[in-house]
Scaffold this motif. Structure first.
Motif, PDB file in Angstrom:
ATOM      1  N   PHE A   1      57.125   7.038  38.182  1.00  0.00           N
ATOM      2  CA  PHE A   1      56.011   6.586  39.025  1.00  0.00           C
ATOM      3  C   PHE A   1      55.349   7.786  39.692  1.00  0.00           C
ATOM      4  CE2 PHE A   1      59.273   3.219  39.181  1.00  0.00           C
ATOM      5  CZ  PHE A   1      58.559   2.231  38.526  1.00  0.00           C
ATOM      6  N   ASP A   2      54.080   7.581  40.066  1.00  0.00           N
ATOM      7  CA  ASP A   2      53.380   8.628  40.814  1.00  0.00           C
ATOM      8  C   ASP A   2      53.762   8.496  42.296  1.00  0.00           C
ATOM      9  OD1 ASP A   2      51.719  10.699  41.436  1.00  0.00           O
ATOM     10  OD2 ASP A   2      49.845   9.617  41.055  1.00  0.00           O
ATOM     11  N   THR A   3      53.611   9.580  43.028  1.00  0.00           N
ATOM     12  CA  THR A   3      53.820   9.531  44.482  1.00  0.00           C
ATOM     13  C   THR A   3      52.834   8.528  45.078  1.00  0.00           C
ATOM     14  OG1 THR A   3      54.391  11.883  44.442  1.00  0.00           O
ATOM     15  CG2 THR A   3      53.823  10.934  46.577  1.00  0.00           C
ATOM     16  N   PRO A   4      53.285   7.643  45.988  1.00  0.00           N
ATOM     17  CA  PRO A   4      52.379   6.651  46.573  1.00  0.00           C
ATOM     18  C   PRO A   4      51.122   7.281  47.199  1.00  0.00           C
ATOM     19  CG  PRO A   4      54.651   6.165  47.162  1.00  0.00           C
ATOM     20  CD  PRO A   4      54.664   7.479  46.440  1.00  0.00           C
ATOM     21  N   GLU A   5      49.999   6.581  47.015  1.00  0.00           N
ATOM     22  CA  GLU A   5      48.686   7.044  47.484  1.00  0.00           C
ATOM     23  C   GLU A   5      48.696   7.415  48.974  1.00  0.00           C
ATOM     24  OE1 GLU A   5      45.466   8.333  45.865  1.00  0.00           O
ATOM     25  OE2 GLU A   5      46.867   7.132  44.676  1.00  0.00           O
ATOM     26  N   LEU A   6      49.354   6.588  49.766  1.00  0.00           N
ATOM     27  CA  LEU A   6      49.430   6.817  51.222  1.00  0.00           C
ATOM     28  C   LEU A   6      49.950   8.220  51.536  1.00  0.00           C
ATOM     29  CD1 LEU A   6      51.439   3.631  52.389  1.00  0.00           C
ATOM     30  CD2 LEU A   6      49.208   4.339  53.279  1.00  0.00           C
ATOM     31  N   ILE A   7      50.954   8.618  50.788  1.00  0.00           N
ATOM     32  CA  ILE A   7      51.571   9.933  51.028  1.00  0.00           C
ATOM     33  C   ILE A   7      50.627  11.044  50.568  1.00  0.00           C
ATOM     34  CG2 ILE A   7      53.536  11.416  50.391  1.00  0.00           C
ATOM     35  CD1 ILE A   7      55.251   8.870  50.181  1.00  0.00           C
ATOM     36  N   LYS A   8      50.008  10.829  49.413  1.00  0.00           N
ATOM     37  CA  LYS A   8      49.073  11.855  48.909  1.00  0.00           C
ATOM     38  C   LYS A   8      47.918  12.054  49.900  1.00  0.00           C
ATOM     39  CE  LYS A   8      48.935  10.440  44.269  1.00  0.00           C
ATOM     40  NZ  LYS A   8      48.301  10.565  42.964  1.00  0.00           N
ATOM     41  N   ASN A   9      47.481  10.941  50.515  1.00  0.00           N
ATOM     42  CA  ASN A   9      46.371  11.061  51.472  1.00  0.00           C
ATOM     43  C   ASN A   9      46.749  11.930  52.670  1.00  0.00           C
ATOM     44  OD1 ASN A   9      44.733   9.549  49.874  1.00  0.00           O
ATOM     45  ND2 ASN A   9      45.156   7.600  50.934  1.00  0.00           N
ATOM     46  N   GLU A  10      47.997  11.829  53.100  1.00  0.00           N
ATOM     47  CA  GLU A  10      48.453  12.680  54.215  1.00  0.00           C
ATOM     48  C   GLU A  10      48.391  14.154  53.829  1.00  0.00           C
ATOM     49  OE1 GLU A  10      49.579  11.887  57.504  1.00  0.00           O
ATOM     50  OE2 GLU A  10      48.446  10.137  56.814  1.00  0.00           O
ATOM     51  N   ALA A  11      48.722  14.436  52.582  1.00  0.00           N
ATOM     52  CA  ALA A  11      48.688  15.830  52.111  1.00  0.00           C
ATOM     53  C   ALA A  11      47.241  16.328  52.075  1.00  0.00           C
ATOM     54  CB  ALA A  11      49.321  15.927  50.735  1.00  0.00           C
ATOM     55  N   LYS A  12      46.338  15.467  51.595  1.00  0.00           N
ATOM     56  CA  LYS A  12      44.926  15.884  51.532  1.00  0.00           C
ATOM     57  C   LYS A  12      44.415  16.169  52.945  1.00  0.00           C
ATOM     58  CE  LYS A  12      44.093  13.082  47.446  1.00  0.00           C
ATOM     59  NZ  LYS A  12      43.732  11.735  47.026  1.00  0.00           N
ATOM     60  N   LYS A  13      44.810  15.311  53.876  1.00  0.00           N
ATOM     61  CA  LYS A  13      44.362  15.478  55.261  1.00  0.00           C
ATOM     62  C   LYS A  13      44.907  16.807  55.827  1.00  0.00           C
ATOM     63  CE  LYS A  13      44.211  12.975  59.652  1.00  0.00           C
ATOM     64  NZ  LYS A  13      44.765  14.076  60.420  1.00  0.00           N
ATOM     65  N   ALA A  14      46.168  17.085  55.535  1.00  0.00           N
ATOM     66  CA  ALA A  14      46.767  18.328  56.048  1.00  0.00           C
ATOM     67  C   ALA A  14      45.998  19.542  55.526  1.00  0.00           C
ATOM     68  CB  ALA A  14      48.231  18.398  55.635  1.00  0.00           C
ATOM     69  N   LEU A  15      45.622  19.471  54.264  1.00  0.00           N
ATOM     70  CA  LEU A  15      44.838  20.582  53.681  1.00  0.00           C
ATOM     71  C   LEU A  15      43.494  20.698  54.376  1.00  0.00           C
ATOM     72  CD1 LEU A  15      45.004  20.658  49.774  1.00  0.00           C
ATOM     73  CD2 LEU A  15      45.360  22.559  51.366  1.00  0.00           C
ATOM     74  N   ASP A  16      42.810  19.554  54.507  1.00  0.00           N
ATOM     75  CA  ASP A  16      41.485  19.571  55.144  1.00  0.00           C
ATOM     76  C   ASP A  16      41.566  20.067  56.580  1.00  0.00           C
ATOM     77  OD1 ASP A  16      40.383  18.698  52.831  1.00  0.00           O
ATOM     78  OD2 ASP A  16      40.287  16.580  53.414  1.00  0.00           O
ATOM     79  N   ASP A  17      42.694  19.760  57.249  1.00  0.00           N
ATOM     80  CA  ASP A  17      42.854  20.203  58.643  1.00  0.00           C
ATOM     81  C   ASP A  17      43.276  21.668  58.733  1.00  0.00           C
ATOM     82  OD1 ASP A  17      42.266  17.655  59.396  1.00  0.00           O
ATOM     83  OD2 ASP A  17      44.327  17.073  59.902  1.00  0.00           O
ATOM     84  N   GLY A  18      43.454  22.302  57.576  1.00  0.00           N
ATOM     85  CA  GLY A  18      43.852  23.714  57.585  1.00  0.00           C
ATOM     86  C   GLY A  18      45.296  23.924  58.000  1.00  0.00           C
TER      87      GLY A  18
END
Ligand code: PMP
Ligand code: GLU
Length: 390
Positions: free
Chosen positions: A41-58
Motif C-alpha cells: 500500500f501507499d503511505t496514507p494521503e493524510l501523512i503525505k500532506n503533513e510532509a508537503k506542509k513541512a516542506l512548504d513551511d521550510g
C-alpha cells in the motif's frame, strides 16, 4: 585493510533477494516477488500532506538528536494510549527506522562475550547486530509444533551468567507468531531476579488477525517495564518503509543518555520532514486506514494459507500476526537456499530461504502483495514442486 569486525558482517538476505527480484523485474522478466517485508500500500494521503506542509513551511533544518519535542510527545502519547506504557518524552529516541534503533541499542549494551538470547526462527538482522557489537548469539529453537514460540523452560535453560539480553519479536518476522499476555507473563517470571535486558520488537503490533489483541512486554509488570526496551516504528503499520522512522523507549535514563550520545556522533537527527509526517502516523486519526490495510492482509492470509495447506507436501502454521507465512517445505527438501534459487530461476517466484532466519526446511512468503499475485505465486510454487517430481 578492512576491520575484522566488518569482515564478519553479512548482508541482509531479505534485502538481497528483494533487490535481485526487483532487478530481474526491471529487465522485463516475469517475476512475482514475495520477498520483501514491505506493505504494497501507499503511505496514507493524510501523512503525505503533513510532509508537503513541512516542506512548504521550510522545516528543513537539523533538529534535536532524539527528535523534535512534538514528535517525542506523539510517541509518548501513543505508547500510553495503545500500549498502556508511561514513558516521558525524554525517555524516547527516534532513529532512521527500527533497524537503526536496534543497531544503536546493541552498540550501547553489548560488550565482548555478552550473550544475547534470540528465539529462532528470527529476523535476519538480529544475529548480525549482536556479533557486530562483539556479542554471542544464543539461539533457542522453535518449530511449527510449538507454534514458533519459546517456552519458559527453554528460556531458563538458555540463561547463563553471561546473558545480557533477550530479543522478543511479537508478532514475529518470519513466522507471524504472537505471544499472549499469559505467555509473556510466564517468560517474565523466568527473568525475575536476573539483570537481563529485554528488547521487545513490536514492529507488527497493528497487524493481528482473528480478533487477537496485542500486549507489550513492558506492560506485563513493573519488573518487565524496567528491564525492557520497547522498539517500534511506522514502516509496517502505516506503510512508511521508505521514510525511515523508528523509535525506542526505556525508563533507564543512563541507557537513553548514552544512546543519544551515540546518535549525536553518527546520524544526528532523522529527516526533519519524516518527523513532521510521523506525528500524524502515530495519531488515532490514521486508525481507520490502518484497519483497512489490516483487513486486507487478513483476507490474503486466509486465501494463501488455504491454498498452501491443501497441498500434501506443503504446510504452514496460520500466523496470528504480521504478513508472512513461514512455509514448511521439509516434505520436498531441507535445502531452503537451493529451493529458493531454483524457484526463482524456473518459475520467477521470489521467496526467502528459511536458513536466513535460522531454520532450514522452510521458506518465508510475504503476503504484503496483491491477491492475484498471491494466487498465481502459490500456483507456480506447486507447479515447481510437481515438475521437479520432488
Ligand atoms: N523489526 C522487524 C521484526 C522487522 O521485520 C523489521 C523490518 N522492517 C524491522 C524491525 C525494521 O524496520 P524499519 O527499519 O523499516 O523500521
Ligand atoms: N524487515 C523487512 C523484511 O524482513 C524488510 C527488509 C529488512 O529490513 O530486512 O523483509
Amino acid at each position: 585493510m578492512l576491520s575484522r569486525r566488518i569482515q564478519t558482517l553479512s548482508s541482509s538476505l531479505t534485502i538481497k533477494i528483494s533487490t535481485l527480484a526487483n532487478k530481474l523485474k526491471s529487465e522485463g522478466k516475469d517475476i512475482l516477488s514475495f520477498s520483501a517485508g514491505e506493505p504494497d500500500f501507499d503511505t496514507p494521503e493524510l501523512i503525505k500532506n503533513e510532509a508537503k506542509k513541512a516542506l512548504d513551511d521550510g522545516f528543513t533544518k537539523y533538529t534535536a538528536v532524539p527528535g523534535i519535542d512534538s514528535l517525542l510527545k506523539a510517541v509518548s502519547d501513543k505508547l500510553k494510549r495503545e500500549n498502556n506504557l508511561e514513558y516521558k518524552p525524554s525517555q524516547i529516541i527516534t532513529s532512521n527506522g527500527a533497524k537503526h534503533s536496534l543497531f544503536n541499542l546493541c552498540q550501547a549494551l553489548i560488550d565482548d562475550g555478552d550473550e544475547v538470547i534470540i528465539p529462532a526462527p528470527y529476523w535476519v538482522t538480529y544475529p548480525e547486530l549482536v556479533t557486530y557489537s562483539g556479542g554471542t548469539n544464543v539461539f533457542v529453537e522453535t518449530d511449527d509444533k510449538s507454534g514458533f514460540k519459546i517456552t519458559p523452560q527453554q528460556l531458563k535453560n538458555a540463561i547463563t551468567p553471561k546473558t545480557k539480553m533477550l530479543i522478543l519479536t511479537t508478532p514475529s518476522n518470519p513466522t507471524g507468531s504472537v505471544y499472549s499476555k499469559s505467555e509473556l507473563q510466564d517468560l517474565a517470571d523466568v527473568l525475575k531476579g536476573t539483570d537481563i535486558w529485554v528488547c521487545s520488537d513490536e514492529m507488527y503490533e497493528k497487524l493481528l488477525y482473528d480478533g487477537k489483541t496485542f500486549t507489550s512486554a513492558a506492560a506485563i509488570s513493573e519488573d518487565m517495564y524496567k528491564r525492557t526496551i520497547t522498539v517500534n516504528g511506522l514502516s509496517k503499520s502505516v506503510a512508511m518503509t521508505g521514510w525511515r522512522f523508528g523509535y525506542l523507549a526505556s525508563p533507564n535514563d543512563e541507557l537513553i543518555s548514552v544512546m543519544k550520545k551515540l546518535q549525536s556522533q553518527s546520524a544526528s537527527n532523522i529527516n526533519s520532514i519524516t518527523q513532521k509526517a510521523s506525528i500524524l502516523g502515530l495519531d488515532e486519526s490514521v486508525d481507520d486506514v490502518v484497519e483497512s490495510m489490516r483487513t486486507e492482509f487478513e483476507k490474503r492470509r486466509n486465501v494463501a494459507c488455504e491454498l498452501i495447506n491443501a497441498h500434501p507436501k506443503l504446510s504452514v502454521v496460520i500466523p496470528d500476526g504480521a504478513f508472512y507465512l513461514f512455509i514448511n517445505i521439509k516434505a520436498v527438501t531441507n535445502d531452503s537456499m537451493k529451493f529458493c534459487e531454483e524457484l526463482l530461476e524456473l518459475k520467477g517466484v521470489a521467496v526467502i530461504p528459511g536458513i536466513g532466519f535460522g531454520s532450514d526446511g522452510y521458506v518465508r512468503f510475504s503476503f504484503a502483495t496483491d491477491m492475484d499475485s498471491i494466487k498465481e505465486g502459490i500456483k507456480r510454487i506447486i507447479e515447481f514442486i510437481e515438475q521437479k517430481g520432488i
